[in-house]
Design a protein around this motif. Structure first.
Motif, PDB file in Angstrom:
ATOM      1  N   ASP A  80     -34.885  57.993 -50.147  1.00  0.00           N
ATOM      2  CA  ASP A  80     -35.865  58.573 -49.226  1.00  0.00           C
ATOM      3  C   ASP A  80     -36.575  57.459 -48.457  1.00  0.00           C
ATOM      4  O   ASP A  80     -37.320  56.672 -49.041  1.00  0.00           O
ATOM      5  CB  ASP A  80     -36.877  59.402 -50.016  1.00  0.00           C
TER       6      ASP A  80
ATOM      7  N   THR B 274     -41.633  60.156 -37.435  1.00  0.00           N
ATOM      8  CA  THR B 274     -40.973  59.341 -38.470  1.00  0.00           C
ATOM      9  C   THR B 274     -40.218  58.188 -37.828  1.00  0.00           C
ATOM     10  O   THR B 274     -40.244  57.067 -38.339  1.00  0.00           O
ATOM     11  CB  THR B 274     -40.031  60.211 -39.324  1.00  0.00           C
TER      12      THR B 274
ATOM     13  N   GLN C 261     -40.903  54.355 -38.848  1.00  0.00           N
ATOM     14  CA  GLN C 261     -39.842  53.487 -39.350  1.00  0.00           C
ATOM     15  C   GLN C 261     -39.636  52.278 -38.439  1.00  0.00           C
ATOM     16  O   GLN C 261     -39.424  51.153 -38.919  1.00  0.00           O
ATOM     17  CB  GLN C 261     -38.535  54.269 -39.481  1.00  0.00           C
TER      18      GLN C 261
ATOM     19  N   ASP D 152     -31.416  60.604 -41.930  1.00  0.00           N
ATOM     20  CA  ASP D 152     -31.680  61.180 -43.239  1.00  0.00           C
ATOM     21  C   ASP D 152     -30.380  61.183 -44.040  1.00  0.00           C
ATOM     22  O   ASP D 152     -29.430  60.476 -43.687  1.00  0.00           O
ATOM     23  CB  ASP D 152     -32.321  62.573 -43.118  1.00  0.00           C
TER      24      ASP D 152
ATOM     25  N   LEU E  44     -38.157  58.409 -45.477  1.00  0.00           N
ATOM     26  CA  LEU E  44     -38.868  59.196 -44.469  1.00  0.00           C
ATOM     27  C   LEU E  44     -40.376  59.270 -44.684  1.00  0.00           C
ATOM     28  O   LEU E  44     -41.090  59.762 -43.812  1.00  0.00           O
ATOM     29  CB  LEU E  44     -38.287  60.619 -44.421  1.00  0.00           C
TER      30      LEU E  44
ATOM     31  N   VAL F 251     -35.435  64.427 -38.375  1.00  0.00           N
ATOM     32  CA  VAL F 251     -36.284  63.279 -38.726  1.00  0.00           C
ATOM     33  C   VAL F 251     -37.520  63.280 -37.838  1.00  0.00           C
ATOM     34  O   VAL F 251     -38.635  63.081 -38.305  1.00  0.00           O
ATOM     35  CB  VAL F 251     -35.487  61.962 -38.600  1.00  0.00           C
TER      36      VAL F 251
END
Length: 191
Positions: free
Chosen positions: A67, A181, A185, A46, A69, A177
């Motif tokens: 951002d 997430t 990702q 982050d 996330l 995170v």
């Protein structure tokens, strides 16, 4: 001397500055875009990943951390960041953030005045890398101890001599995170 101190805006060659901060000189040509820096974090990261860099840059720059996330694809992440960015800006991305930065460049190359890609990859994943990502996602999704996984992953992320406070920050960032997430990702990177 901090690595961030090696940039000088008025010269192409890096020259250290004595203060430990980035030296900013106005050349009077109105290049205010040079003061807008969009920074994109890597996978499982982050805004904390950029905090020390932002502190070194000081108040002469308007730094915004993109951002990454919320979205499930690199184009989605790039679009979200682009929507909140000024007309012209400097762009920096680390790891997955570099991949998002390249996607952003594909979408709006005329808006990016300078680009820094750090520890990233422009090539698609090999079959072995895709298998590795799938296994990592399975491990992360099924663990009951994500903190332990974050600690075990540190040697791949930071130099062994890095201070304990940096290592702690990295682990706490991973916990913020979170595993869902991270998996989202990691899937986005392998698409």
């Amino acid at each position: 001397m901090p690595a961030a101190c090696l940039m000088r805006r008025e010269r192409a060659d890096p020259t250290p500055c004595a203060s430990g901060r980035i030296k900013v000189k106005s050349n009077g040509n109105g290049n205010d875009w040079m003061r807008h820096i969009i920074m994109i974090p890597g996978l499982g990261s982050d805004d904390a990943i950029w905090r020390r860099t932002i502190a070194e840059l000081g108040s002469d720059f308007r730094c915004v951390v993109g951002d990454t996330l919320q979205d499930s694809t690199l184009p989605g992440m790039a679009g979200r960041i682009l929507d909140g960015s000024p007309d012209k800006f400097v762009l920096a991305g680390v790891s997955m953030g570099g991949m998002v930065a390249m996607e952003l460049m594909r979408l709006a190359p005329s808006r990016v005045t300078h680009l820094a890609l750090i520890g990233t990859n422009a090539r698609p994943d090999t079959l072995m890398k895709k298998i590795y990502r799938s296994l990592a996602n399975l491990t992360v999704a099924t663990t009951s101890d994500f903190r332990s996984l974050a600690k075990r992953g540190l040697p791949r992320l930071v130099h062994p001599d890095v201070s304990e406070d940096v290592k702690s920050e990295m682990i706490e960032m991973s916990m913020r995170v979170g595993p869902k997430t991270y998996v989202r990702q990691n899937r986005a990177v392998s698409m």
